[in-house]
Write an enzyme that holds these catalytic residues in place. Structure first.
Site, mmCIF file in Angstrom:
data_model
loop_
_atom_site.group_PDB
_atom_site.id
_atom_site.type_symbol
_atom_site.label_atom_id
_atom_site.label_comp_id
_atom_site.label_asym_id
_atom_site.label_seq_id
_atom_site.Cartn_x
_atom_site.Cartn_y
_atom_site.Cartn_z
ATOM 1 N N SER A 157 67.647 39.861 57.631
ATOM 2 C CA SER A 157 67.754 41.324 57.569
ATOM 3 C C SER A 157 67.461 41.876 56.228
ATOM 4 O O SER A 157 67.986 41.466 55.219
ATOM 5 C CB SER A 157 69.144 41.925 58.067
ATOM 6 O OG SER A 157 69.206 41.141 59.413
ATOM 7 N N HIS A 276 75.427 44.950 62.381
ATOM 8 C CA HIS A 276 75.644 43.710 62.918
ATOM 9 C C HIS A 276 77.148 43.279 62.674
ATOM 10 O O HIS A 276 77.731 42.618 63.557
ATOM 11 C CB HIS A 276 74.825 42.646 61.865
ATOM 12 C CG HIS A 276 73.461 42.774 61.931
ATOM 13 N ND1 HIS A 276 72.847 42.452 63.155
ATOM 14 C CD2 HIS A 276 72.465 43.128 61.249
ATOM 15 C CE1 HIS A 276 71.494 42.309 63.098
ATOM 16 N NE2 HIS A 276 71.255 43.097 61.949
#
Length: 345
Positions: A157, A276
């Protein structure tokens, strides 16, 4: 009014009314075009790029609504690998296909890792409706049905706004203003001793100003082209190796603080981290040099992060984060924040 409208959208676009669909090169052309059009994380520039994202070692899933069957709501890109990826270029690399390229056969059944490397919310009006979490978990179930040998699920990410945040913290330190973030803790003692001698100053404000000049220089950026993300070390150890290594250590520890300690209303300040961790993931590993694109440098000095999705811990981690605001981290990541005194945070 906004609250009422949001609740109506949540009801209309609840996951029970959505269709999950895998997109590959044989999917309807309009959907393949939408995948390229809506990619905002890692731009798709050519048909070859697009074909690579939809290849045999990749998976692309979308959510659609029955009233808009050719208009994706969320798009998730996944790479199938045998390790936790540390470099985005390895996942989206551009190459020229050869005559034999299409004839290569890959045994995806032997892959042990699934890497979520891009997720895009396609409809601006639905950005406050959390569809990404559901899509990730639905894709995990589908992947395990197709590939039961998969053992782990991680992301690779981006870290948006880290550079902007660090520049502000450095400016505060140069002006000698108090701040909760202790920049000195981003260095080991041996690194500080070396840097003070290298820059010939014992004044930390002057030292950090010169370090800022170094990390923003084209020379440092060029040196990082020889950085091995898997070994977390430079391939070529030239005259500036010790300086560059100290700068990499500084940026890595500063970014670790940013992800773990920097908060907004008690939750992770970084929006991607918050997304997340709220899903039940943990911060697994930071990867320096993972994104050396222009955007990667402008947003995070080339750093990217893996978030780990341990299926057995997702619910516990999610509840713990939402109720106690605790962020789960791996042993690997915890080493990066060992210098910081949590009692002062």
């Amino acid at each position: 009014m906004n609250y009422i409208l949001k609740n109506m959208l949540v009801l209309w676009f609840s996951t029970g009314l959505l269709n999950i669909q895998r997109i590959d090169w044989k999917s309807p052309t309009i959907l393949v075009e939408r995948v390229a059009q809506y990619e905002s994380v890692h731009q798709i520039k050519t048909l070859t790029d697009l074909k690579n994202r939809l290849g045999s070692m990749r998976r692309c899933f979308i959510y659609t609504h029955s009233t808009m069957p050719y208009e994706p709501l969320v798009i998730l890109h996944i790479a199938l690998t045998n390790s936790v990826s540390s470099n985005i270029n390895e996942l989206i690399k551009r190459y020229k296909t050869t005559i034999n390229e299409d004839k290569k056969e890959f045994d995806v059944t032997k892959c042990s890792n699934a890497i979520f490397y891009s997720i895009n919310s396609c409809q601006k009006g639905l950005q406050q409706v959390d569809l990404g979490n559901s899509l990730i978990k639905s894709c995990v179930r589908l992947l395990l049905e197709e590939l039961p040998n998969l053992k782990s699920f991680h992301t690779l990410s981006p870290i948006p706004k880290f550079k902007e945040w660090l520049d502000l913290k450095i400016a505060l330190r140069i002006e000698k203003k108090n701040d909760i973030f202790n920049l000195e803790k981003c260095f080991r003692q041996d690194e500080l001793d070396f840097l003070r001698e290298y820059f010939r100053t014992d004044d930390f404000a002057q030292l950090i100003q010169r370090i800022k000049g170094c990390i923003n220089s084209s020379k440092f950026k060029k040196a990082i082209e020889n950085f091995d993300t898997e070994k977390n070390d430079f391939l070529v150890k030239d005259n500036d190796f010790k300086l560059n290594s100290a700068l990499v250590g500084f940026l890595t520890r500063a970014c670790s603080f940013y992800l773990f300690y920097e908060k907004k209303n008690g939750y992770a300040f970084n929006s991607v981290t918050n997304f997340h961790i709220k899903n039940g993931a943990q911060i697994y590993r930071l990867n320096f040099g993972a994104d050396q694109s222009e955007n990667g440098w402008k947003s995070s000095y080339s750093l990217m992060v893996n978030y780990g999705y341990n299926l057995d811990d997702l619910d516990y981690n999610c509840v713990n984060y939402l109720t106690s605001k605790q962020i789960k981290v791996s042993d690997i990541f915890e080493k990066n924040i060992s210098n910081f005194n949590s009692s002062k945070i």
